[in-house]
Scaffold this motif. Structure first.
Motif, mmCIF file in Angstrom:
data_model
loop_
_atom_site.group_PDB
_atom_site.id
_atom_site.type_symbol
_atom_site.label_atom_id
_atom_site.label_comp_id
_atom_site.label_asym_id
_atom_site.label_seq_id
_atom_site.Cartn_x
_atom_site.Cartn_y
_atom_site.Cartn_z
ATOM 1 N N VAL A 112 0.874 -1.175 0.000
ATOM 2 C CA VAL A 112 0.000 0.000 0.000
ATOM 3 C C VAL A 112 0.910 1.223 0.000
ATOM 4 N N ALA A 113 0.710 2.084 -0.961
ATOM 5 C CA ALA A 113 1.509 3.313 -1.046
ATOM 6 C C ALA A 113 0.931 4.292 -0.030
ATOM 7 N N TYR A 114 1.752 4.619 0.980
ATOM 8 C CA TYR A 114 1.240 5.466 2.050
ATOM 9 C C TYR A 114 2.089 6.718 2.134
ATOM 10 N N GLU A 115 1.446 7.854 1.936
ATOM 11 C CA GLU A 115 2.171 9.124 1.797
ATOM 12 C C GLU A 115 2.613 9.676 3.148
ATOM 13 N N ALA A 116 1.933 9.253 4.198
ATOM 14 C CA ALA A 116 2.207 9.903 5.495
ATOM 15 C C ALA A 116 3.214 9.115 6.320
ATOM 16 N N ILE B 220 -3.440 2.219 -4.052
ATOM 17 C CA ILE B 220 -3.142 3.651 -4.161
ATOM 18 C C ILE B 220 -4.357 4.420 -3.634
ATOM 19 N N GLY B 221 -4.089 5.409 -2.814
ATOM 20 C CA GLY B 221 -5.171 6.140 -2.166
ATOM 21 C C GLY B 221 -5.747 7.266 -3.017
ATOM 22 N N PRO B 222 -6.796 7.910 -2.503
ATOM 23 C CA PRO B 222 -7.493 8.988 -3.216
ATOM 24 C C PRO B 222 -6.770 10.323 -3.056
ATOM 25 N N GLU B 223 -7.324 11.349 -3.703
ATOM 26 C CA GLU B 223 -6.710 12.683 -3.612
ATOM 27 C C GLU B 223 -6.483 13.071 -2.149
ATOM 28 N N GLY B 224 -7.417 12.663 -1.272
ATOM 29 C CA GLY B 224 -7.310 13.085 0.126
ATOM 30 C C GLY B 224 -6.422 12.176 0.957
ATOM 31 N N GLY B 225 -5.908 11.126 0.346
ATOM 32 C CA GLY B 225 -5.010 10.226 1.074
ATOM 33 C C GLY B 225 -5.766 9.221 1.940
ATOM 34 N N PHE B 226 -4.993 8.429 2.696
ATOM 35 C CA PHE B 226 -5.558 7.411 3.569
ATOM 36 C C PHE B 226 -5.666 7.956 4.989
ATOM 37 N N CYS C 61 3.415 -1.193 3.924
ATOM 38 C CA CYS C 61 3.476 0.216 3.512
ATOM 39 C C CYS C 61 4.759 0.459 2.720
ATOM 40 N N VAL C 62 4.610 1.156 1.610
ATOM 41 C CA VAL C 62 5.786 1.550 0.840
ATOM 42 C C VAL C 62 5.738 3.049 0.585
ATOM 43 N N SER C 63 6.939 3.623 0.537
ATOM 44 C CA SER C 63 7.064 5.029 0.185
ATOM 45 C C SER C 63 7.377 5.134 -1.307
ATOM 46 N N LEU C 64 6.793 6.124 -1.943
ATOM 47 C CA LEU C 64 7.105 6.366 -3.366
ATOM 48 C C LEU C 64 8.045 7.561 -3.483
ATOM 49 N N GLY C 65 8.775 7.844 -2.378
ATOM 50 C CA GLY C 65 9.752 8.934 -2.423
ATOM 51 C C GLY C 65 9.345 10.095 -1.530
ATOM 52 N N LYS C 66 10.159 11.130 -1.526
ATOM 53 C CA LYS C 66 9.990 12.235 -0.576
ATOM 54 C C LYS C 66 8.862 13.187 -0.995
ATOM 55 N N ARG C 67 8.478 13.168 -2.243
ATOM 56 C CA ARG C 67 7.458 14.118 -2.714
ATOM 57 C C ARG C 67 6.060 13.493 -2.564
ATOM 58 N N ILE C 68 5.069 14.325 -2.279
ATOM 59 C CA ILE C 68 3.695 13.835 -2.199
ATOM 60 C C ILE C 68 3.109 13.899 -3.610
ATOM 61 N N LEU C 69 2.848 12.755 -4.206
ATOM 62 C CA LEU C 69 2.389 12.686 -5.603
ATOM 63 C C LEU C 69 0.860 12.708 -5.664
ATOM 64 N N ARG C 70 0.320 13.218 -6.757
ATOM 65 C CA ARG C 70 -1.132 13.071 -6.987
ATOM 66 C C ARG C 70 -1.433 11.578 -7.120
ATOM 67 N N THR D 298 -0.494 10.107 -10.381
ATOM 68 C CA THR D 298 0.968 10.046 -10.559
ATOM 69 C C THR D 298 1.530 8.884 -9.745
ATOM 70 N N ALA D 299 1.011 8.732 -8.542
ATOM 71 C CA ALA D 299 1.472 7.645 -7.658
ATOM 72 C C ALA D 299 1.233 6.282 -8.311
ATOM 73 N N SER D 300 0.062 6.126 -8.951
ATOM 74 C CA SER D 300 -0.226 4.839 -9.623
ATOM 75 C C SER D 300 0.784 4.569 -10.727
HETATM 76 N N1 SAH Z 1 -3.783 14.598 0.113
HETATM 77 C C1 SAH Z 1 -2.646 13.870 0.700
HETATM 78 C C2 SAH Z 1 -1.894 13.097 -0.372
HETATM 79 C C3 SAH Z 1 -2.678 12.067 -1.095
HETATM 80 S S1 SAH Z 1 -1.755 11.513 -2.463
HETATM 81 C C4 SAH Z 1 -1.676 14.832 1.312
HETATM 82 O O1 SAH Z 1 -1.610 15.954 0.783
HETATM 83 O O2 SAH Z 1 -0.954 14.403 2.215
HETATM 84 C C5 SAH Z 1 -2.779 10.245 -3.084
HETATM 85 C C6 SAH Z 1 -2.212 8.830 -2.874
HETATM 86 O O3 SAH Z 1 -1.029 8.685 -3.617
HETATM 87 C C7 SAH Z 1 -1.824 8.504 -1.465
HETATM 88 O O4 SAH Z 1 -2.928 8.042 -0.703
HETATM 89 C C8 SAH Z 1 -0.800 7.403 -1.664
HETATM 90 O O5 SAH Z 1 -1.449 6.158 -1.922
HETATM 91 C C9 SAH Z 1 -0.098 7.859 -2.916
HETATM 92 N N2 SAH Z 1 1.126 8.630 -2.662
HETATM 93 C C10 SAH Z 1 1.371 9.896 -3.072
HETATM 94 N N3 SAH Z 1 2.623 10.276 -2.749
HETATM 95 C C11 SAH Z 1 3.188 9.212 -2.111
HETATM 96 C C12 SAH Z 1 4.475 8.978 -1.526
HETATM 97 N N4 SAH Z 1 5.446 9.896 -1.564
HETATM 98 N N5 SAH Z 1 4.700 7.782 -0.929
HETATM 99 C C13 SAH Z 1 3.721 6.830 -0.893
HETATM 100 N N6 SAH Z 1 2.494 6.989 -1.436
HETATM 101 C C14 SAH Z 1 2.232 8.176 -2.039
#
Ligand code: SAH
Length: 234
Positions: free
Chosen positions: A161-165, A187-193, A208-217, A220-222
Motif C-alpha cells: 500500500v503506497a502510504y504518503e504519510a 493507491i489512495g485517493p486525492e485526500g489520502g488514507f 506500507c511503501v514510500s514512493l519517495g519524498k514528494r507527495i504525488l497526486r 501520478t502515484a499509480s
Molecule cells: N492529500 C494527501 C496526499 C494524497 S496523495 C496529502 O496531501 O498528504 C494520493 C495517494 O497517492 C496517497 O494516498 C498514496 O497512496 C499515494 N502517494 C502519493 N505520494 C506518495 C508517496 N510519496 N509515498 C507513498 N504513497 C504516495
C-alpha cells in the motif's frame, strides 16, 4: 502492425472471420488493403493477413507470434476512485504498464459517486482494450466492480500500500521485491488514507511503501508504482 483481440484460440491456416463492427472498421475506417498483416490475440498471439471474400473481412493465420508482452507477474492495481479524467488516465496507463486486474477502491476520502460506475463500465473497458491493443499486450486488464476498503480480500504474495504519510523509514518497493508472482498495489485517493485504514490494510497483509519524498497526486502515484514494479518484473 495493427493488433486485434479476438474471441477464440486459433491454429495456423485457420481463417478468422471478423464480426460486422470490426469488419466495418477494418474495411472502411482503416481501409486495410488485402494482404495487410495483423496481430490477432487470444491469450496467444497470431500473425495473419487480411483478405476480403464475398464482402466479408477475414484473416488467414500464417504463424504464431511467440512474443509474449506480459509482465512476469500478475499485477493488480487497487486504485481509489478519483475524478473522471484522472481515473480514465489511470486506466489507460495501467493497461499499458501491464496490469492484469484493476480494482476500483472506495475509501473514507474517495469523493466519487461509485453508483454510476456501471453506467461508465463499457467506456472504461474500451479504454483498457484500446490501450492493450496499442501497446501489443497479450491480454486486456480485467476491471472489477468498486469495493470498500474494509471488504478488500485479494490474494497476493506481495501486497503493497503506497502510504504518503509514513515517515521516511518506510520500505521502498525494490527492498521488498523477490520476484513474487502475484503483486497487489493499493493507491489512495486525492485526500489520502486515514491512519486506521492503513492499520486495516496492514492487518490484511499489506506492506506500507514510500514512493519517495514528494507527495504525488493519486494518478501520478499509480503510474510511478506500476512503472517501478514493471521494471523489477520484466
Ligand atoms: N492529500 C494527501 C496526499 C494524497 S496523495 C496529502 O496531501 O498528504 C494520493 C495517494 O497517492 C496517497 O494516498 C498514496 O497512496 C499515494 N502517494 C502519493 N505520494 C506518495 C508517496 N510519496 N509515498 C507513498 N504513497 C504516495
Amino acid at each position: 502492425m495493427q493488433q486485434i483481440f479476438i474471441d477464440k484460440p486459433l491454429e495456423i491456416n485457420d481463417i478468422y472471420e471478423f464480426d460486422e463492427p470490426k469488419a466495418h472498421h477494418l474495411m472502411h475506417v482503416l481501409r486495410m488493403a488485402k494482404g495487410t498483416k495483423v496481430r490477432l490475440v487470444h491469450e496467444r498471439a497470431y500473425l495473419a493477413s487480411i483478405d476480403y471474400i464475398d464482402g466479408k473481412v477475414i484473416a488467414k493465420v500464417e504463424a504464431v507470434d511467440a512474443n509474449d508482452n506480459e509482465l512476469h507477474c500478475n499485477l493488480i492495481l487497487v486504485q481509489a476512485m478519483i475524478k473522471k479524467e484522472k481515473w480514465e488516465l489511470v486506466l489507460q496507463k495501467a493497461s499499458e504498464l501491464g496490469c492484469t486486474m484493476i480494482v476500483p477502491l472506495i475509501s473514507k476520502r474517495t469523493i466519487i459517486d461509485d453508483k454510476r460506475f456501471n453506467d461508465k463500465r463499457a467506456r472504461y473497458e474500451k479504454i483498457l482494450l484500446e490501450a492493450a491493443q496499442q501497446c501489443k499486450r497479450n491480454q486486456v486488464p480485467q476491471l472489477m466492480d468498486p469495493i470498500n476498503l474494509k471488504d478488500l480480500n485479494i490474494y497476493g504474495d506481495l501486497k503493497l500500500v503506497a502510504y504518503e504519510a509514513f515517515n521516511q523509514k518506510a520500505s521502498k518497493i525494490h527492498e521488498l521485491w523477490q520476484h513474487q508472482k502475484n503483486v497487489v498495489i493499493v493507491i489512495g485517493p486525492e485526500g489520502g488514507f486515514e491512519p486506521q485504514e492503513i492499520t486495516m490494510l496492514q492487518a490484511k497483509g499489506y506492506n506500507c511503501v514510500s514512493l519517495g519524498k514528494r507527495i504525488l497526486r493519486s494518478e501520478t502515484a499509480s503510474i510511478y508504482a506500476l512503472s517501478v514494479i514493471g521494471e523489477l518484473s520484466e
